[in-house]
Motif scaffolding. Structure first.
Motif, PDB file in Angstrom:
ATOM      1  N   HIS A 130      -7.104  85.968  -8.415  1.00 42.52           N
ATOM      2  CA  HIS A 130      -6.165  85.350  -7.482  1.00 42.52           C
ATOM      3  C   HIS A 130      -5.724  84.003  -8.044  1.00 42.52           C
ATOM      4  N   PRO A 170      -3.954  81.281  -6.159  1.00 39.63           N
ATOM      5  CA  PRO A 170      -3.379  80.838  -4.895  1.00 39.63           C
ATOM      6  C   PRO A 170      -2.448  79.631  -5.001  1.00 39.63           C
ATOM      7  N   THR A 211       7.306  80.314   0.033  1.00 39.62           N
ATOM      8  CA  THR A 211       6.053  80.229   0.764  1.00 39.62           C
ATOM      9  C   THR A 211       5.273  81.523   0.529  1.00 39.62           C
ATOM     10  N   THR A 270       0.929  83.231   0.315  1.00 45.29           N
ATOM     11  CA  THR A 270      -0.504  83.049   0.530  1.00 45.29           C
ATOM     12  C   THR A 270      -1.282  83.190  -0.760  1.00 45.29           C
ATOM     13  N   ASP A 271      -0.861  84.125  -1.609  1.00 42.48           N
ATOM     14  CA  ASP A 271      -1.652  84.409  -2.797  1.00 42.48           C
ATOM     15  C   ASP A 271      -0.808  85.190  -3.798  1.00 42.48           C
TER      16      ASP A 271
END
Length: 118
Positions: free
Chosen positions: A95, A97, A104, A106-107
Motif C-alpha cells: 500500500h 497511502p 482524493t 484512500t489508498d
C-alpha cells in the motif's frame, strides 16, 4: 493449504518515480499472506515459518534500495518470503497511502501472488 497472515507492516521507504518521493520518503504498508502446510500437532518453530523473520525481511525491502515501482517492491518481498523453506505460495500487497495523486483517495496498492511451483 494453511495460511499465516501479517497485516499492516509499516515502514518508511523512498520508492517512487518523483524526486521528492526519493528525497523525503513516505510510509508504505505491507500485507503478506503465507501459504504453507502447518503441522498443528507440533509445537516446534522449525515446523512452520518464523513470521518475525518474515516481518524483518519486509522491513528490509521497504527501507532498502529505492525502486521506481511498488510492483518491484512487492516482487522483492515475495521472493524473500518464498526463500523461507516451508512457504509454498505468498500474496503480497504493498500500500502507498501517500501516493502523489491530486485526486482524493484512500489508498493505492499493488497485490501480487507468487508460488514456488510456477
Amino acid at each position: 493449504m494453511d495460511r499465516i497472515t501479517l497485516t499492516g507492516l509499516t515502514a518508511t521507504g523512498y520508492h517512487g518515480v518523483f524526486d521528492h518521493e526519493r528525497r523525503d520518503g513516505q510510509p508504505f504498508v505491507v500485507d503478506v499472506v503465507l501459504e504453507l502446510p502447518v503441522d498443528t500437532r507440533s509445537d516446534d518453530l522449525a515446523t512452520t515459518v518464523d513470521y518475525g523473520a518474515v516481518a524483518r525481511d519486509v522491513e528490509d525491502v521497504v527501507t532498502g534500495e529505492p525502486r521506481n515501482l511498488i510492483e518491484t517492491v512487492a516482487g522483492e518481498i515475495a521472493e524473500r518470503c518464498l526463500a523461507h523453506g516451508r512457504v509454498e505460495r505468498v500474496t503480497v500487497t504493498v500500500h502507498k497511502p501517500s501516493a502523489p495523486l491530486s485526486q482524493t483517495f484512500t489508498d493505492v496498492a499493488v497485490t501480487i501472488s507468487r508460488s514456488r511451483h510456477v
